[in-house]
Design an enzyme around this catalytic site. Structure first.
Site, PDB file in Angstrom:
ATOM      1  N   GLU A  16       3.207  82.699 103.305  1.00 54.38           N
ATOM      2  CA  GLU A  16       2.510  82.732 104.472  1.00 54.38           C
ATOM      3  C   GLU A  16       3.197  83.892 105.422  1.00 54.38           C
ATOM      4  O   GLU A  16       4.549  83.545 105.820  1.00 54.38           O
ATOM      5  CB  GLU A  16       2.017  81.514 105.186  1.00 54.38           C
ATOM      6  CG  GLU A  16       0.678  80.945 105.033  1.00 54.38           C
ATOM      7  CD  GLU A  16      -0.348  82.178 105.151  1.00 54.38           C
ATOM      8  OE1 GLU A  16      -0.115  83.053 106.034  1.00 54.38           O
ATOM      9  OE2 GLU A  16      -1.446  82.056 104.674  1.00 54.38           O
ATOM     10  N   GLU A  32     -12.595  78.554  99.429  1.00 61.58           N
ATOM     11  CA  GLU A  32     -13.392  78.300  98.371  1.00 61.58           C
ATOM     12  C   GLU A  32     -14.318  77.088  98.450  1.00 61.58           C
ATOM     13  O   GLU A  32     -15.653  77.368  98.129  1.00 61.58           O
ATOM     14  CB  GLU A  32     -12.326  77.867  97.236  1.00 61.58           C
ATOM     15  CG  GLU A  32     -13.107  77.646  95.965  1.00 61.58           C
ATOM     16  CD  GLU A  32     -12.076  77.486  94.702  1.00 61.58           C
ATOM     17  OE1 GLU A  32     -12.801  77.200  93.723  1.00 61.58           O
ATOM     18  OE2 GLU A  32     -10.744  77.507  95.015  1.00 61.58           O
ATOM     19  N   GLU A  39       2.361  81.261  95.588  1.00 60.51           N
ATOM     20  CA  GLU A  39       1.105  81.662  96.045  1.00 60.51           C
ATOM     21  C   GLU A  39       1.201  82.574  97.313  1.00 60.51           C
ATOM     22  O   GLU A  39       2.043  82.091  98.288  1.00 60.51           O
ATOM     23  CB  GLU A  39      -0.035  80.299  96.612  1.00 60.51           C
ATOM     24  CG  GLU A  39      -1.248  80.755  97.024  1.00 60.51           C
ATOM     25  CD  GLU A  39      -2.227  79.693  97.745  1.00 60.51           C
ATOM     26  OE1 GLU A  39      -3.280  79.696  97.613  1.00 60.51           O
ATOM     27  OE2 GLU A  39      -1.413  78.489  97.917  1.00 60.51           O
ATOM     28  N   ASP A  58      -7.331  88.801 102.115  1.00 59.72           N
ATOM     29  CA  ASP A  58      -8.118  89.802 102.882  1.00 59.72           C
ATOM     30  C   ASP A  58      -8.446  90.773 102.203  1.00 59.72           C
ATOM     31  O   ASP A  58      -7.817  91.667 101.624  1.00 59.72           O
ATOM     32  CB  ASP A  58      -7.212  90.093 104.072  1.00 59.72           C
ATOM     33  CG  ASP A  58      -7.926  90.624 105.391  1.00 59.72           C
ATOM     34  OD1 ASP A  58      -9.033  91.362 105.111  1.00 59.72           O
ATOM     35  OD2 ASP A  58      -7.732  90.757 106.414  1.00 59.72           O
TER      36      ASP A  58
END
Length: 213
Positions: free
Chosen positions: A69, A194, A44, A118
Site C-alpha cells: 500500500e 469486489e 498484492e 485506480d
C-alpha cells in the site's frame, strides 16, 4: 473518495514488526528469512483494507503474502487486522509500486495480484495505470521466468486497456472471465470493492496473464 489522514498510523505499525516491515529495502533478497521458511511469495499491489490478502493467507497457509500500500493511513487497517487476528504468513509494506525492484530480487516474488486498481481513465494519465508497460517491466524484474499477474477490476475500459498493454508487452493470457461472479470459483476471495460492486450488479472482470520471458 478523500483519504482520511491518520497521523498515528506509522507509529502504530512500527510497534508491530510481526505484521509491518518498516525497512523493506534491508530485506531485499532475504524474504525467506523474514518469514522463516522457503514458501512461495505472493504480493498484492494495492491491498486496500486487506480483505483479499488476509483471506488468501488463511486459504493458503503454505504461501507467504505481502500487502503493498502506498498510504500509511490505508495500510494501518491491514496491520490492525493482523494484530487482532495474527497471521504469520502476511506482511505489510508502505511503498510505491514503481520502486518494487528496490525491495525484491529477480524471481523472489512468485506471483503478483492487482485488484481493483485506480483506472486513471483519462488518456493523459495512462502511465499511472498499474498495468502500464513501465509497471509491467518492474513486475517482470521481480517475478521468475513465466511469472504471473492475476488481475481483477470492475472497470471494463481498464480491463480492455490492460489486455492491450499486456498483449503488446508480449504476455499471454491463461484464464479470463468477463463476469467472474456468474460462475464464481469456490476459491475466489473477494476484496472490499469486489463485494460492493457485485452487490450493485456490476460484473467483475478477471484474468491471469503470464510473462513469456
Amino acid at each position: 473518495m478523500r483519504l482520511r489522514h491518520k497521523p498515528w498510523a506509522l507509529d502504530y505499525m512500527k510497534e508491530h514488526p510481526s505484521a509491518y516491515v518498516a525497512d523493506p529495502a534491508a530485506t531485499k533478497g532475504k524474504w525467506a528469512e523474514e518469514f522463516g521458511n522457503e514458501n512461495p511469495l505472493y504480493i498484492e499491489v494495492g491491498s486496500g483494507k486487506g480483505a483479499f490478502i488476509t483471506g488468501m493467507a488463511k486459504q493458503h497457509p503454505d504461501v507467504n503474502f505481502i500487502a503493498i500500500e502506498l498510504f500509511e493511513s490505508v495500510a494501518v487497517a491491514i496491520v490492525q487486522k493482523l494484530v487482532e487476528q495474527p497471521q504469520p504468513n502476511v506482511r505489510v509494506l508502505t511503498v510505491d509500486a514503481k520502486d518494487l525492484r528496490d525491495y525484491f530480487e529477480k524471481g523472489e516474488v512468485t506471483r503478483l495480484y492487482l485488484n481493483f486498481s485506480d483506472p486513471w481513465p483519462k488518456t493523459r494519465h495512462a502511465k499511472r495505470r498499474l498495468t502500464y508497460k513501465t509497471f509491467l517491466s518492474t513486475y517482470e524484474d521481480i517475478l521468475p521466468k513465466n511469472g504471473q499477474i492475476h488481475f481483477k477490476t470492475d472497470n471494463r475500459k481498464l480491463f480492455e486497456s490492460s489486455l492491450m498493454t499486456m498483449s503488446n508487452y508480449g504476455m499471454t493470457f491463461d484464464w479470463m472471465s468477463l463476469d467472474l461472479h456468474a460462475n464464481e470459483p469456490e476459491d475466489n476471495v473477494r476484496t472490499e470493492y469486489e463485494q460492493r460492486f457485485s452487490s450493485m450488479g456490476q460484473p467483475i472482470y478477471r484474468m491471469e496473464a503470464t510473462f513469456r520471458n
